[in-house]
Motif scaffolding. Structure first.
Motif, PDB file in Angstrom:
ATOM      1  N   GLY A 156       7.315  -7.736   0.096  1.00 29.60           N
ATOM      2  CA  GLY A 156       8.299  -7.469  -0.679  1.00 29.60           C
ATOM      3  C   GLY A 156       8.663  -5.930  -0.669  1.00 29.60           C
ATOM      4  O   GLY A 156       8.825  -5.368  -1.664  1.00 29.60           O
ATOM      5  N   ALA A 157       9.022  -5.021   0.836  1.00 28.82           N
ATOM      6  CA  ALA A 157       8.907  -4.200   1.159  1.00 28.82           C
ATOM      7  C   ALA A 157       9.983  -3.185   0.455  1.00 28.82           C
ATOM      8  O   ALA A 157       9.991  -1.796   0.817  1.00 28.82           O
ATOM      9  CB  ALA A 157       8.984  -3.953   2.982  1.00 28.82           C
ATOM     10  N   GLY A 158      11.077  -3.949   0.127  1.00 31.49           N
ATOM     11  CA  GLY A 158      12.614  -3.472  -0.618  1.00 31.49           C
ATOM     12  C   GLY A 158      12.661  -2.143   0.394  1.00 31.49           C
ATOM     13  O   GLY A 158      12.408  -2.597   1.806  1.00 31.49           O
ATOM     14  N   TRP A 159      13.682  -0.932   0.036  1.00 31.97           N
ATOM     15  CA  TRP A 159      14.562  -0.072   1.023  1.00 31.97           C
ATOM     16  C   TRP A 159      13.224   0.774   1.663  1.00 31.97           C
ATOM     17  O   TRP A 159      13.156   1.595   2.954  1.00 31.97           O
ATOM     18  CB  TRP A 159      14.592   0.907   0.314  1.00 31.97           C
ATOM     19  N   GLY A 160      11.468   0.373   1.207  1.00 29.70           N
ATOM     20  CA  GLY A 160      10.529   1.075   2.518  1.00 29.70           C
ATOM     21  C   GLY A 160       9.471   2.124   2.024  1.00 29.70           C
ATOM     22  O   GLY A 160       8.619   1.928   3.488  1.00 29.70           O
ATOM     23  N   PHE A 161       9.958   2.071   0.772  1.00 31.74           N
ATOM     24  CA  PHE A 161       8.178   3.688   0.465  1.00 31.74           C
ATOM     25  C   PHE A 161       6.910   3.272   1.194  1.00 31.74           C
ATOM     26  O   PHE A 161       6.725   3.776   1.818  1.00 31.74           O
ATOM     27  CB  PHE A 161       8.499   3.864  -1.000  1.00 31.74           C
ATOM     28  N   LEU A 162       6.478   1.848   0.809  1.00 32.41           N
ATOM     29  CA  LEU A 162       5.306   1.330   0.325  1.00 32.41           C
ATOM     30  C   LEU A 162       5.018   1.414   2.637  1.00 32.41           C
ATOM     31  O   LEU A 162       3.946   1.749   2.652  1.00 32.41           O
ATOM     32  CB  LEU A 162       4.800   0.186   0.194  1.00 32.41           C
ATOM     33  N   SER A 163       5.835   0.958   3.226  1.00 30.94           N
ATOM     34  CA  SER A 163       5.795   0.648   4.400  1.00 30.94           C
ATOM     35  C   SER A 163       5.215   1.888   5.067  1.00 30.94           C
ATOM     36  O   SER A 163       4.722   2.329   6.425  1.00 30.94           O
ATOM     37  CB  SER A 163       6.866   0.245   5.328  1.00 30.94           C
ATOM     38  N   ASP A 164       5.626   3.245   4.588  1.00 25.23           N
ATOM     39  CA  ASP A 164       6.580   4.644   5.078  1.00 25.23           C
ATOM     40  C   ASP A 164       4.926   5.161   5.001  1.00 25.23           C
ATOM     41  O   ASP A 164       4.400   5.945   5.938  1.00 25.23           O
ATOM     42  CB  ASP A 164       7.330   5.041   4.175  1.00 25.23           C
ATOM     43  N   GLN A 165       4.353   4.876   3.628  1.00 29.89           N
ATOM     44  CA  GLN A 165       3.031   5.416   3.174  1.00 29.89           C
ATOM     45  C   GLN A 165       2.081   5.276   4.014  1.00 29.89           C
ATOM     46  O   GLN A 165       1.241   5.863   4.675  1.00 29.89           O
ATOM     47  CB  GLN A 165       2.747   5.342   1.818  1.00 29.89           C
ATOM     48  N   VAL A 166       2.091   3.617   4.319  1.00 26.70           N
ATOM     49  CA  VAL A 166       1.115   3.221   5.408  1.00 26.70           C
ATOM     50  C   VAL A 166       1.140   3.549   6.765  1.00 26.70           C
ATOM     51  O   VAL A 166       0.122   4.279   7.379  1.00 26.70           O
ATOM     52  CB  VAL A 166       1.218   1.954   5.796  1.00 26.70           C
ATOM     53  N   LEU A 167       2.139   4.229   7.539  1.00 23.39           N
ATOM     54  CA  LEU A 167       1.954   4.648   8.714  1.00 23.39           C
ATOM     55  C   LEU A 167       2.216   5.427   8.819  1.00 23.39           C
ATOM     56  O   LEU A 167       1.863   6.390   9.789  1.00 23.39           O
ATOM     57  CB  LEU A 167       3.928   4.203   9.192  1.00 23.39           C
ATOM     58  N   SER A 168       2.150   6.655   7.643  1.00 22.50           N
ATOM     59  CA  SER A 168       1.979   7.744   7.834  1.00 22.50           C
ATOM     60  C   SER A 168       0.684   8.866   6.992  1.00 22.50           C
ATOM     61  O   SER A 168       0.444   9.522   7.984  1.00 22.50           O
ATOM     62  CB  SER A 168       3.188   9.015   6.659  1.00 22.50           C
ATOM     63  N   ARG A 169       0.234   7.850   6.761  1.00 20.70           N
ATOM     64  CA  ARG A 169      -1.286   7.909   6.124  1.00 20.70           C
ATOM     65  C   ARG A 169      -2.142   6.769   6.596  1.00 20.70           C
ATOM     66  O   ARG A 169      -3.944   7.958   6.827  1.00 20.70           O
ATOM     67  CB  ARG A 169      -1.623   7.757   4.664  1.00 20.70           C
ATOM     68  N   CYS A 170      -1.790   6.144   7.888  1.00 18.60           N
ATOM     69  CA  CYS A 170      -3.244   5.753   8.253  1.00 18.60           C
ATOM     70  C   CYS A 170      -2.684   5.219  10.294  1.00 18.60           C
ATOM     71  O   CYS A 170      -1.892   4.549  10.730  1.00 18.60           O
ATOM     72  CB  CYS A 170      -2.897   3.606   7.801  1.00 18.60           C
ATOM     73  N   PRO A 171      -3.198   6.196  10.558  1.00 23.82           N
ATOM     74  CA  PRO A 171      -3.007   6.053  12.301  1.00 23.82           C
ATOM     75  C   PRO A 171      -3.856   5.413  12.990  1.00 23.82           C
ATOM     76  O   PRO A 171      -3.062   5.375  14.205  1.00 23.82           O
ATOM     77  CB  PRO A 171      -3.844   7.398  12.550  1.00 23.82           C
ATOM     78  N   ALA A 172      -4.157   3.908  12.300  1.00 28.05           N
ATOM     79  CA  ALA A 172      -5.075   3.201  13.054  1.00 28.05           C
ATOM     80  C   ALA A 172      -4.046   1.828  12.916  1.00 28.05           C
ATOM     81  O   ALA A 172      -4.318   0.927  13.735  1.00 28.05           O
ATOM     82  CB  ALA A 172      -5.965   2.970  13.321  1.00 28.05           C
TER      83      ALA A 172
END
Length: 341
Positions: free
Chosen positions: A203-219
């Protein structure tokens, strides 16, 4: 479930005020339901729907359905949404997709803006015929008196646009379209930087949570961005392109409640608890939890945010080895649930 707006939309056909043209008809934001089966000839109707559960239901029912198109028809049916810019743009799209001299028919619930919707309809097409029933209004007119200039202006009202000082792209009508939803912001603030491997945002919507995961979690090496509303998924695709060189991204136009097509090391989600028409549907959140439990690898973690009062705890107890309350704030709760090994 009952669908009063769809029932009202079929009234002019049920009482023979309007007839189905032999050249076929188009149904924008189409929904499957008893009234459609009763009054719409399947062979003469093309349905367009960007919300995957409704798309799938129409397809299962045997209707011709697609996500979008650009061809014109002598009759166009439309169920405008509540959000006014999106509704105006959809009415303008209906006019643009109607053959010269053809007819546009729209229906809206009274408590979802039917009065203003009729005013916008008549601003574009001129005086309309109107019926009221099922606490809804259905209105229709031919294109003979249409204001093509106004329709052209309104057609772009729901186009993707920059929001929040230009950092993101979104569009009217998608969930929390012009802001960061506070529940998603709370979940993002609690996510550990140690998330790794192949994950999914349900339920990613326009992508806010996905961006936060990708920005904060380098692995994190791969992320599936799963969203049922294609209009929102298109925005997520734009918003996440900065991460595409480092992480394998897959954008899935998919109904989570039908299950997930892959296995994941972690899942994040802010699941919906209302249906497309606004009615409360807490079972949607439970279906998201069940889908996540089935799709997580052993030892994988689900990170979920929800309204504090929603009773999801029994799902965590039944489907996960452990679950802990991570945070509570502003009426929301964040839970981490780990699948057993």
């Amino acid at each position: 479930m009952s669908d009063p707006a769809l029932d009202a939309l079929m009234l002019p056909f049920a009482d023979r005020r309007l007839a189905w043209p032999g050249a076929g008809a188009l149904f924008l934001r189409a929904r499957e339901g008893a009234a459609l089966h009763a009054h719409a000839p399947r062979a003469a109707l093309v349905c367009e729907q960007s919300f995957r559960p409704e798309y799938d239901a129409l397809q299962r029912a045997g209707f011709s359905v697609r996500a979008d198109g650009d061809d014109a028809f002598p009759l166009v049916l439309v169920l405008p949404p509540r959000q006014r810019d999106e509704a105006r743009a959809l009415l303008a799209e209906a006019l643009a997709r109607t053959s010269p001299g053809g007819t546009v028919v729209a229906s809206m619930p009274n408590d979802a803006g039917a009065r203003s919707g009729q005013a916008d309809f008549e601003a574009q097409l001129g005086p309309a015929s109107v019926l009221s029933k099922h606490k809804c209004r259905v209105f229709w007119a031919t294109t003979a008196g249409a204001d093509a200039g106004l329709a052209a202006d309104w057609r772009a009202l729901d186009a993707p646009r920059p929001i929040l000082d230009g950092r993101w792209t979104s569009r009217p009508g998608v969930f929390a379209w012009d802001r960061i939803d506070p529940a998603s912001a709370l979940l993002a603030a609690q996510l550990p930087a140690t998330l790794s491997g192949h994950g999914a945002d349900l339920g990613a919507g326009w992508g806010f949570l996905s961006d936060q995961v990708l920005s904060r979690c380098p692995a994190v090496t791969a992320l599936d961005v799963v969203e049922a509303e294609r209009r929102a998924l298109d925005c997520a695709h734009v918003n996440l392109q900065a991460h595409a060189e480092r992480v394998a991204l897959d954008f899935l136009w998919h109904d989570v409640t039908a299950g997930l097509p892959a296995r994941y090391d972690f899942i994040v989600t802010n699941p919906p608890f209302h249906a497309l028409r606004g009615e409360p549907r807490p079972e949607l959140g439970r279906a998201f939890i069940a889908a996540a439990a089935d799709a997580l690898r052993p030892g994988g973690a689900l990170w979920l945010v929800a309204n504090r009062q929603l009773p999801y705890e029994e799902m965590f107890d039944a489907r996960f080895a452990s679950a802990r309350l991570v945070a509570q704030q502003g009426g929301f709760k964040v839970v981490e649930a780990v699948r057993g090994r």
